[in-house]
Design a protein around this motif. Structure first.
Motif, PDB file in Angstrom:
ATOM      1  N   GLN A   1       0.883  -1.105   0.064  1.00  0.00           N
ATOM      2  CA  GLN A   1      -0.114  -0.123  -0.099  1.00  0.00           C
ATOM      3  C   GLN A   1       1.067   1.320   0.020  1.00  0.00           C
ATOM      4  O   GLN A   1       1.743   1.346   0.631  1.00  0.00           O
ATOM      5  N   ILE A   2       0.633   2.174  -1.082  1.00  0.00           N
ATOM      6  CA  ILE A   2       1.659   3.364  -1.246  1.00  0.00           C
ATOM      7  C   ILE A   2       0.725   4.480  -1.010  1.00  0.00           C
ATOM      8  O   ILE A   2      -0.295   4.818  -1.823  1.00  0.00           O
ATOM      9  N   TYR A   3       1.024   5.551  -0.316  1.00  0.00           N
ATOM     10  CA  TYR A   3       0.252   6.705  -0.302  1.00  0.00           C
ATOM     11  C   TYR A   3       1.234   7.897  -0.377  1.00  0.00           C
ATOM     12  O   TYR A   3       2.534   7.624   0.040  1.00  0.00           O
ATOM     13  N   ALA A   4       0.814   9.171  -0.868  1.00  0.00           N
ATOM     14  CA  ALA A   4       1.851  10.162  -1.007  1.00  0.00           C
ATOM     15  C   ALA A   4       1.186  11.402  -0.704  1.00  0.00           C
ATOM     16  O   ALA A   4      -0.019  11.737  -1.057  1.00  0.00           O
ATOM     17  N   HIS A   5       1.565  12.292  -0.085  1.00  0.00           N
ATOM     18  CA  HIS A   5       1.115  13.846   0.525  1.00  0.00           C
ATOM     19  C   HIS A   5       2.497  14.640   0.442  1.00  0.00           C
ATOM     20  O   HIS A   5       3.712  14.536   0.328  1.00  0.00           O
ATOM     21  N   CYS A   6       1.864  15.793   0.586  1.00  0.00           N
ATOM     22  CA  CYS A   6       2.803  17.164   0.739  1.00  0.00           C
ATOM     23  C   CYS A   6       3.616  17.082   1.989  1.00  0.00           C
ATOM     24  O   CYS A   6       2.809  16.583   2.809  1.00  0.00           O
ATOM     25  N   THR A   7       4.862  17.292   2.192  1.00  0.00           N
ATOM     26  CA  THR A   7       5.431  17.247   3.513  1.00  0.00           C
ATOM     27  C   THR A   7       4.820  18.152   4.385  1.00  0.00           C
ATOM     28  O   THR A   7       4.335  19.406   4.004  1.00  0.00           O
ATOM     29  N   SER A   8       4.606  17.820   5.655  1.00  0.00           N
ATOM     30  CA  SER A   8       3.667  18.891   6.691  1.00  0.00           C
ATOM     31  C   SER A   8       4.681  20.030   6.694  1.00  0.00           C
ATOM     32  O   SER A   8       6.002  20.053   6.861  1.00  0.00           O
ATOM     33  N   TYR A   9       4.059  21.325   6.496  1.00  0.00           N
ATOM     34  CA  TYR A   9       4.477  22.520   6.471  1.00  0.00           C
ATOM     35  C   TYR A   9       4.877  23.151   8.066  1.00  0.00           C
ATOM     36  O   TYR A   9       5.552  23.874   8.148  1.00  0.00           O
ATOM     37  N   TYR A  10       4.501  22.130   8.938  1.00  0.00           N
ATOM     38  CA  TYR A  10       5.051  22.556  10.292  1.00  0.00           C
ATOM     39  C   TYR A  10       6.287  21.935  10.693  1.00  0.00           C
ATOM     40  O   TYR A  10       6.929  22.145  11.736  1.00  0.00           O
ATOM     41  N   ASN A  11       6.775  21.156   9.621  1.00  0.00           N
ATOM     42  CA  ASN A  11       8.188  20.447   9.898  1.00  0.00           C
ATOM     43  C   ASN A  11       9.047  21.301   9.299  1.00  0.00           C
ATOM     44  O   ASN A  11       9.430  21.573   8.087  1.00  0.00           O
ATOM     45  N   HIS A  12      10.016  22.005   9.999  1.00  0.00           N
ATOM     46  CA  HIS A  12      10.982  23.071   9.519  1.00  0.00           C
ATOM     47  C   HIS A  12      12.081  22.493   9.061  1.00  0.00           C
ATOM     48  O   HIS A  12      13.281  23.153   8.633  1.00  0.00           O
ATOM     49  N   ASN A  13      12.421  20.986   8.979  1.00  0.00           N
ATOM     50  CA  ASN A  13      13.528  20.440   8.547  1.00  0.00           C
ATOM     51  C   ASN A  13      13.213  20.232   7.027  1.00  0.00           C
ATOM     52  O   ASN A  13      14.320  20.051   6.381  1.00  0.00           O
ATOM     53  N   TYR A  14      12.171  20.568   6.327  1.00  0.00           N
ATOM     54  CA  TYR A  14      12.016  20.568   4.921  1.00  0.00           C
ATOM     55  C   TYR A  14      11.571  21.561   4.401  1.00  0.00           C
ATOM     56  O   TYR A  14      10.407  22.163   5.073  1.00  0.00           O
TER      57      TYR A  14
END
Length: 585
Positions: free
Chosen positions: A473-486
């Motif tokens: 099973q594979i899913y994709a999202h934009c990375t969380s904007y709350y994570n300032h490492n990305y």
């Protein structure tokens, strides 16, 4: 795996050329969001099979999201039984608040089967309502609670406590005894009332507020007048108290109204339920502080025939009254006793079927109305010891998040953050269980923008009469904007490998030639899938102290490297600096 929306996906000559070099003497699978299998030629006398290693080519449509979810997509639930078993008094624990804060921003639903037995009493003194108990509880334990409350009242802002170990041990003993009573009530369908006092509400709101959670409070829908209309006296008193304290609360009325007849021998039909919610909306508007408060409902049970009929009638008469439509789903009952039951793809697929039933009804009457999973857990009736609180249950939980997101469910409320039974995220020693760590990694890495996944590979020809279900099973999202490492534009892919063998995933198309950060979550220890501890990239996850999380260190995969998924594991992969257009805004 659920089928994604049929949005346009550009086939570039580069992608075709790349695919051709890897897919030789095969048929290319061209469906969205489908996993595929590479069948190696027989070598060394071995028969090629479906369980052998799989080469999967993976790409993501980065032009635009197929769904945009609520920022509080992954949210939490607490059952009102914590008032009865005494755990409400320990919501001020620094460790519990820290663990809840780790999953913020989120909603906190205070509701469950015992919602419809809550009675509000505007008193500060809890002692006379706590119920009988052993002498040492009444003499010492209750005195400790009172002293703790007095100390908390002197604090300004968030009221937090470090409870002594002996106090927690006594509470665990008390809770164990009370939980036997609660289980007996559930099995006999004879429930006693629970009093929520002003002090109880203060403690509950303090917990939610300190943890950065928005409280949704469930109201008793079974408090009825002789003509079967809803009695609002207790609710009005509660609203006035909450308004006086300026408690920012959203509301819901009742829990699984389709089950009332079996619970109390009294049914509430869809017309009456709609009238009750309309009355609650009018009541909220009459209290100035809550005149714009949100109202959610009807919190229907699993969408079988009776629940669907109730939901249909409710939407017809009161669809515009609620801000989002809520319902519940549990995968299995407490009679399940094998790890293998948590790995069945047929079980995973049941959620898609239920979502389709609910959204069809909602869109018939109120197109575009938000739909929430107001209660989701791996099992009902308290869950299964050493199963629904282990690593194995994580396959259901993470896949449920992926399925719900792809199908546009706006919020998923997990039953339960901290509770009796075996379906919670945190145990009674205030230690995170595997589903908590899955949730924490999800919150840190996965954002609300859902992307379409493109999977291609070599697939075995199915035998006549046999259905091949996706175990990758594979899913994709934009990375969380709350994570300032990305930086914005990064993509997070999460993969669930239910196969008993290692699978290889090659990033292709727009994902090629990018550095990848791997967060591979595996069971820790000798218990295998029954483990209650999780390791991240080989490091055991444990709280550093009551206020400090372990560092979630990624493993860097060089650009172009194939992702190798070990058997029966869950992994999150961040594609760094891809500058995806869908994720830049």
């Amino acid at each position: 795996m659920p089928k994604s929306s049929p949005c346009a996906f550009p086939w570039s000559s580069l992608w075709l050329a790349y695919l051709a070099t890897l897919v030789v003497q095969s048929v290319l699978s061209s469906s969205y969001s489908s996993s595929s299998t590479y069948q190696r030629s027989a070598a060394d006398g071995k028969r090629p099979g479906f369980m052998e290693r799989t080469l999967v080519l993976l790409d993501v449509n980065t032009r635009g999201p197929i769904r945009v979810l609520n920022d509080n997509f992954l949210s939490l639930q607490l059952d009102p039984s914590i008032i009865k078993d005494g755990w409400l008094d320990f919501l001020s624990s620094k460790r519990l608040v820290t663990l809840a804060r780790g999953l913020s921003p989120a909603f906190l639903r205070f509701g469950g089967k015992r919602t419809d037995f809550l009675q509000f009493n505007n008193q500060k003194n809890l002692a006379k309502f706590r119920g009988p108990g052993p002498d040492y509880y009444l003499k010492n334990y209750e005195d400790d609670i009172v002293r703790s409350d007095i100390a908390l009242d002197k604090q300004k802002g968030c009221k937090l406590a470090n409870h002594p170990d002996i106090m927690l041990e006594l509470q665990r003993e008390k809770a164990a005894t009370t939980q036997l009573v609660l289980l007996k009530e559930q099995l006999s369908n004879i429930y006693s009332n629970i009093t929520i006092t002003a002090r109880s509400l203060d403690k509950l709101y303090n917990f939610a507020d300190c943890a950065g959670l928005h409280l949704i409070l469930g109201l008793n829908a079974l408090h009825r007048n002789p003509d079967n209309s809803w009695n609002t006296s207790s609710t009005l008193s509660l609203l006035k108290y909450g308004a006086g304290k300026k408690y920012n609360i959203s509301w819901e009325l009742g829990n699984e109204p389709n089950a009332y007849r079996s619970m109390v021998g009294r049914a509430v039909n869809s017309t009456q339920l709609a009238q009750d919610h309309t009355k609650l909306r009018t009541l909220l508007q009459s209290v100035r502080y809550y005149h714009r408060a949100h109202l959610y409902g009807p919190n229907a049970g699993r969408p079988r025939k009776n629940a669907i009929l109730l939901l249909d009638g409710f939407m017809k008469n009161a669809g515009s009254v609620v801000d989002a439509v809520t319902w519940q789903h549990y995968y299995m009952d407490g009679r399940v006793n094998k790890v293998e039951d948590f790995l069945k793809t047929r079980l995973l697929d049941t959620l898609t079927e239920q979502i389709n039933k609910v959204t069809k009804v909602v869109n018939t009457h109120s197109p575009g109305k938000k739909v929430w999973l107001g209660g989701l857990g791996p099992a009902w009736a308290g869950g299964i010891n050493n199963l629904s609180d282990t690593y194995a249950a994580g396959f259901l939980w993470v896949n449920a998040l992926g399925m719900a997101a792809v199908q546009g469910i706006d919020v998923v409320l997990r039953h339960s953050f901290f509770d009796y039974g075996y379906t919670h995220l945190v145990d009674q020693n205030f230690n995170p269980l595997p589903d908590y760590w899955f949730s924490l990694v999800y919150k840190r890495l996965v954002g609300p923008r859902v992307l379409a996944v493109r999977v291609a590979g070599l697939q075995r020809k199915p035998q006549p009469g046999r259905v091949i279900r996706d175990k990758l099973q594979i899913y994709a999202h934009c990375t969380s904007y709350y994570n300032h490492n990305y930086v914005r534009g990064s993509i997070t892919i999460y993969i669930i490998n239910l196969h008993r063998s290692r699978k290889k995933i090659k990033l292709a198309g727009t994902l090629r030639n990018n550095i990848v950060h791997q967060y591979l979550l595996q069971p820790y220890g000798t218990d295998g899938l029954r483990a209650k501890y999780v390791q991240l990239n080989g490091e055991k996850l444990l709280m550093v102290d009551n206020e400090t999380f372990p560092e979630l260190k990624p493993k860097t995969l060089r650009a172009g490297r194939t992702i190798a998924m070990p058997p029966m594991t869950i992994g999150f992969y961040v594609i760094k600096n891809i500058n995806a257009y869908a994720c830049r805004r």
